[in-house]
Design an enzyme around this catalytic site. Structure first.
Site, PDB file in Angstrom:
ATOM      1  N   ASP A   1       0.938  -1.023   0.150  1.00 33.74           N
ATOM      2  CA  ASP A   1      -0.011  -0.129   0.076  1.00 33.74           C
ATOM      3  C   ASP A   1       1.047   1.111  -0.098  1.00 33.74           C
ATOM      4  O   ASP A   1       1.481   1.558   0.979  1.00 33.74           O
ATOM      5  CB  ASP A   1      -1.028   0.001   1.375  1.00 33.74           C
ATOM      6  CG  ASP A   1      -1.694   1.220   1.225  1.00 33.74           C
ATOM      7  OD1 ASP A   1      -1.519   2.115   0.463  1.00 33.74           O
ATOM      8  OD2 ASP A   1      -2.376   1.483   2.501  1.00 33.74           O
TER       9      ASP A   1
ATOM     10  N   GLN B   1       0.906   6.577   0.947  1.00 33.83           N
ATOM     11  CA  GLN B   1       1.793   7.440   1.436  1.00 33.83           C
ATOM     12  C   GLN B   1       3.211   7.678   0.986  1.00 33.83           C
ATOM     13  O   GLN B   1       4.058   8.728   1.039  1.00 33.83           O
ATOM     14  CB  GLN B   1       1.802   7.668   2.942  1.00 33.83           C
ATOM     15  CG  GLN B   1       0.561   7.543   3.627  1.00 33.83           C
ATOM     16  CD  GLN B   1      -0.160   9.151   3.595  1.00 33.83           C
ATOM     17  OE1 GLN B   1       0.615   9.774   3.348  1.00 33.83           O
ATOM     18  NE2 GLN B   1      -1.381   9.043   3.938  1.00 33.83           N
TER      19      GLN B   1
HETATM   20  C1  LIG Z   1      -1.548   4.268   3.976  1.00 33.56           C
HETATM   21  C2  LIG Z   1      -3.140   4.477   3.271  1.00 33.56           C
HETATM   22  N1  LIG Z   1      -3.743   3.435   2.669  1.00 33.56           N
HETATM   23  C3  LIG Z   1      -4.862   3.840   1.978  1.00 33.56           C
HETATM   24  C4  LIG Z   1      -5.618   4.992   2.176  1.00 33.56           C
HETATM   25  C5  LIG Z   1      -6.843   5.052   1.524  1.00 33.56           C
HETATM   26  O1  LIG Z   1      -6.776   5.851   0.470  1.00 33.56           O
HETATM   27  P1  LIG Z   1      -7.980   6.312  -0.297  1.00 33.56           P
HETATM   28  O2  LIG Z   1      -8.926   6.900   0.770  1.00 33.56           O
HETATM   29  O3  LIG Z   1      -7.740   7.525  -1.331  1.00 33.56           O
HETATM   30  O4  LIG Z   1      -8.732   5.142  -0.852  1.00 33.56           O
HETATM   31  C6  LIG Z   1      -4.914   5.915   3.007  1.00 33.56           C
HETATM   32  C7  LIG Z   1      -5.729   7.243   3.000  1.00 33.56           C
HETATM   33  O5  LIG Z   1      -5.582   7.894   4.096  1.00 33.56           O
HETATM   34  C8  LIG Z   1      -3.544   5.815   3.377  1.00 33.56           C
HETATM   35  O6  LIG Z   1      -3.044   6.773   4.193  1.00 33.56           O
END
Ligand SMILES: Cc1ncc(COP(=O)(O)O)c(C=O)c1O
Length: 412
Positions: A201, A204
């Site tokens: 993921d 960030q």
């Molecule tokens: C580490 C991480 N993963 C996933 C997400 C999810 O992103 P999104 O809301 O754009 O799907 C975020 C958002 O805050 C995040 O910081």
């Protein structure tokens, strides 16, 4: 301070930074939540709507061809930006959450069985937890956790045992709460050594640090457009051609179809196999423009600026508030991004950020969609200030002044 980014000039590219809030300037320190957008992104999107708006992959007329070229051109830019070997490995989704759900629900449902283990870390965003919890409920998979140490690093002491027999190791490249940068290559190697796939993921990471999916060697990498100067409504799932080919479609209909009969359907090629319905065309154009903007700055300069400004912020906040202000996560700016979650004495983070708002300082308070981590940190919530390319020392100073005002207010 880094002299590779001219932040004073760069701030002028972001129209929103000109507006006033509560009679003062806007001090935006919530980019880990969503970033602001430069004029070039806004112009690219409105230019697309004004000149070339049409549906893609269907038209035989000029503007439809332009729209298709704009969408596929944006895909090629994203592919280059993350070092993807081929554009067809870049799947546009709605956001990172949808990308991670695609992995769990499409790859996971097809490849996992009762008792299979999925390894996560305790610092994951809910987007990388809940889809796996759902597979636990649905299929009976086991979810294992790599612990986080008190100073915000992963505790890898038991890594070999945790990944032993696992089918998936899925983790954030950078924590959205602590800023911790995870040892991506090491975790990918551990996953592959155990015969598991590695899912990163990078929500960030991609906005802040040059990212090369090939050198990571992961199977899937997910991220989201709106945290990297792009618009909301678009995210990316990158996967190797092999794994994407072995993953069934997630949503169905529209562009993911090659043929439909009364008896069944055949599936389109990559990447359209995963892009059901009309895709986020203007959003892709905006994301392409965001990639152009970041590429022009240079990701090395972006990271250098962030390390230098984070050092300044950690130093300033420590000098002004000492132990009254607890900043969670690694102490060394080189080991973290510009995300600073903090607690001030026993003042509730929501109370803090409400006072900040009076000074135009935008900071998020809450659990940051990482409740398991909050529990490990022993807090219900934190205030989180996060930095990006348009922030400079004056923004950090404004934050420190706002903390002082809140401290004065709540000491009465
Ligand atoms: C580490 C991480 N993963 C996933 C997400 C999810 O992103 P999104 O809301 O754009 O799907 C975020 C958002 O805050 C995040 O910081």
């Amino acid at each position: 301070m880094s002299n590779r980014l001219d932040v004073g000039a760069l701030k002028k590219d972001f129209p929103i930074l000109d507006r006033e809030v509560h009679g003062g300037r806007l001090v935006y320190l919530d980019s880990a939540n969503t970033s602001q957008k430069p004029r070039s992104v806004l112009d690219a999107m409105s230019g697309y709507y004004e000149r070339s708006n049409a549906n893609v992959h269907r038209g035989t007329y000029l503007i439809a061809e332009e729209a298709t070229a704009a969408l596929e051109g944006a895909r090629a830019k994203v592919a280059r930006f993350i070092g993807a070997p081929a554009s067809r490995e870049v799947v546009f989704t709605k956001n990172a959450t949808e990308a991670l759900n695609l992995v769990a629900k499409a790859w996971g449902r097809a490849n996992l069985r009762a008792g299979d283990a999925v390894v996560l870390t305790e610092l994951e965003h809910h987007a990388n937890i809940v889809p796996w919890h759902q597979l636990h409920d649905e299929l009976g998979i086991e979810v294992r956790w790599i612990p986080v140490t008190a100073d915000g690093h992963l505790d890898l002491t038991d890594l070999d045992r945790l990944v032993d027999g696992a089918k998936v190791v899925s983790f954030a490249a950078m924590s959205n709460v602590l800023g911790t940068m995870l040892p991506v290559e090491r975790l990918v190697a551990a996953a592959h050594g155990a015969g598991a796939i590695a899912v990163v993921d990078a929500s960030q990471h991609v906005p802040h640090v040059g990212t090369d999916v090939r050198s990571w060697g992961a199977d899937f990498v997910a991220f989201t457009g709106h945290k990297m100067l792009g618009p909301t409504g678009i995210g990316v799932l990158w996967g190797t051609s092999e794994i994407l080919a072995a993953t069934p479609p997630f949503l169905t209909g529209g562009e993911m179809i090659l043929n439909v009969t009364k008896e069944g359907f055949t599936i389109n090629e990559l990447p359209w196999k995963f892009e059901a319905g009309t895709p986020p065309i203007a959003e892709a154009v905006g994301l392409g423009a965001a990639v152009d903007y970041l590429s022009a700055l240079g990701m090395d300069a972006v990271r250098e600026h962030e390390v230098s400004l984070t050092s300044y912020a950690l130093r300033t906040l420590h000098e002004r508030f000492g132990d009254d202000l607890k900043i969670h996560g690694p102490a060394d700016p080189a080991e973290r991004g510009g995300v600073m979650s903090f607690s001030y004495k026993d003042v509730h983070p929501h109370d803090l950020t409400q006072v900040f708002d009076e000074y135009g300082v935008c900071v998020r308070a809450g659990h940051h969609c990482a409740k398991p981590l909050m529990r490990e940190l022993g807090v219900a919530a934190t205030a989180r200030a996060s930095l990006y390319v348009y922030n400079d020392e004056s923004d950090v100073d404004a934050l420190a002044d706002a903390i002082q005002s809140a401290a004065d207010f709540f000491s009465h």
